[in-house]
Design a protein around this motif. Sequence first.
Motif, short mmCIF file in Angstrom:
data_model
loop_
_atom_site.label_atom_id
_atom_site.label_comp_id
_atom_site.label_asym_id
_atom_site.label_seq_id
_atom_site.Cartn_x
_atom_site.Cartn_y
_atom_site.Cartn_z
N ALA A 228 0.83 -1.21 0.00
CA ALA A 228 0.00 0.00 0.00
C ALA A 228 0.86 1.26 0.00
O ALA A 228 0.53 2.25 -0.66
N GLU A 229 1.99 1.25 0.72
CA GLU A 229 2.87 2.42 0.77
C GLU A 229 3.53 2.65 -0.60
O GLU A 229 3.67 3.81 -1.03
N LEU A 230 3.95 1.59 -1.26
CA LEU A 230 4.54 1.72 -2.59
C LEU A 230 3.53 2.30 -3.58
O LEU A 230 3.85 3.18 -4.38
N ARG A 231 2.30 1.79 -3.52
CA ARG A 231 1.26 2.26 -4.45
C ARG A 231 0.95 3.74 -4.19
O ARG A 231 0.77 4.52 -5.12
N HIS A 232 0.86 4.13 -2.92
CA HIS A 232 0.55 5.53 -2.59
C HIS A 232 1.67 6.44 -3.05
O HIS A 232 1.41 7.56 -3.53
N PHE A 233 2.90 6.00 -2.93
CA PHE A 233 4.02 6.82 -3.37
C PHE A 233 3.94 7.06 -4.87
O PHE A 233 4.14 8.19 -5.34
N LEU A 234 3.62 6.00 -5.63
CA LEU A 234 3.54 6.14 -7.08
C LEU A 234 2.35 6.97 -7.52
O LEU A 234 2.42 7.73 -8.48
N GLU A 235 1.24 6.84 -6.82
CA GLU A 235 0.01 7.51 -7.24
C GLU A 235 -0.11 8.93 -6.71
O GLU A 235 -0.81 9.75 -7.32
N VAL A 236 0.55 9.24 -5.60
CA VAL A 236 0.37 10.55 -4.97
C VAL A 236 1.71 11.25 -4.69
O VAL A 236 1.99 12.32 -5.23
N THR A 237 2.55 10.62 -3.86
CA THR A 237 3.73 11.29 -3.33
C THR A 237 4.70 11.72 -4.42
O THR A 237 5.28 12.82 -4.34
N GLN A 238 4.90 10.89 -5.42
CA GLN A 238 5.90 11.22 -6.43
C GLN A 238 5.57 12.54 -7.15
O GLN A 238 6.45 13.32 -7.49
N TYR A 239 4.29 12.80 -7.35
CA TYR A 239 3.89 14.02 -8.05
C TYR A 239 4.09 15.25 -7.16
O TYR A 239 4.43 16.34 -7.65
N GLU A 240 3.89 15.10 -5.87
CA GLU A 240 4.16 16.20 -4.94
C GLU A 240 5.65 16.54 -4.93
O GLU A 240 6.03 17.72 -4.95
N LEU A 241 6.50 15.52 -4.91
CA LEU A 241 7.94 15.75 -4.88
C LEU A 241 8.45 16.25 -6.24
O LEU A 241 9.38 17.06 -6.29
N ARG A 242 7.85 15.78 -7.32
CA ARG A 242 8.21 16.31 -8.65
C ARG A 242 7.97 17.82 -8.70
O ARG A 242 8.78 18.58 -9.24
N ASP A 243 6.85 18.26 -8.15
CA ASP A 243 6.52 19.68 -8.19
C ASP A 243 7.51 20.49 -7.36
O ASP A 243 7.86 21.62 -7.72
N GLN A 244 7.95 19.92 -6.25
CA GLN A 244 8.96 20.63 -5.45
C GLN A 244 10.26 20.79 -6.22
O GLN A 244 10.88 21.86 -6.21
#
Length: 379
Positions: A228-244
């Motif tokens: 679940a943590e891997l999936r959340h990172f791919l679906e949500v977190t990565q885009y937040e960090l990309r924007d940073q």
Amino acid sequence: MKFSRIAAAVTTAALAPAVLIASPAFADGPGAPDAGHQPATTTPDQSVPDQAEEDRKTILAIIAHPMASEYMKEAGHKAIADGPQAMRKFIEVDQHKIRLDDYRIAISRLTADAGPGLKEGINKLLSGKHDIDMLRHFYEVTQYELRDDDNRVEISRLIGTGGPAVKEAGKKALKGTPADRAQFLKTGRFLAQASDDRVELSRIDESWDGPILSEAIGKLLNGSPTPAELRHFLEVTQYELRDQDNRVAIAKIIDGGGPELVKAGRAALAGTAADRTEFLKTGQHEARAKDQAAKDKAAKDKPTPGKDGQDQGNGSGTGSGAAATGNTATTAQGHTGAPLATTGAGDGTTLIAGGAGTALVAGAGLLLAARMRRAGAQR
């Protein structure tokens, strides 16, 4: 003779009580029960108590069944409390009506997690004519067949969209049992997806230049993340960090940039994540092109030195070269800065001024010579 009469009388007297007690006349006497309601035999009849006990046990078994609803349990306990007739009615009539409603309710609840095939089967059953046997068979058999059909369809969809690990595990489940397919959808798919997600995160890390996202990916993969943590990172977190990372990149780009580049970069920083992505992809290049075009135009409009410029350098204070150097007014050398008036007489004014000066100098010389002669005569 007398002896025989005496013996008969004695015998009659002895038998009389027994005959009177057993005769119908005595039985019909005052206080006797009516015909058909004779007293019970000396051995009591136990059929009624035994039936009531059996009915009680039957009701207890009915309400203990997993399918028994709260209403069924309440009705069963009430029948036991109300006695043998109520228990018999519950067994023969009430339980069947209640069970019919219980199955309807239970089957309706199946739609909460049902696939398309099962939902269609439920609607078709409940909207048509049905009895308790049809409901029971659907609940105990048909629902599982329809669930497996839906599971097959869902697994096929996952195989078509999933990564290598999901495809392999899904194909294996399709070849297995209904339980295998249910287990794959419950847990197997997520384990397989986690394997694919790890591969995808490694790929992103290799292709991304931003330090913030890359650092977070490394930290995640070096830990023990759940599926679940891997999936959340791919679906949500990565885009937040990309924007940073994009914000940092834009700030560097506009630092010292041209007016159009700075303007477009600031607008992107104040906008959405999509705006920042678009700026880095195309907007920055468009803004740079505008700044370059402005520079080229300014260079084209700037005058270049020519013949007039060379003449001006030789000391001439007039001509187009002097006027092109800016908003500088042309003045005569040696004067206070007021420009000479142009009357259209050409150089005549200059000649007249020059003649007057010469006359003044000559007169002064004659006056000085006269003074010297008078001084010599006096001596």
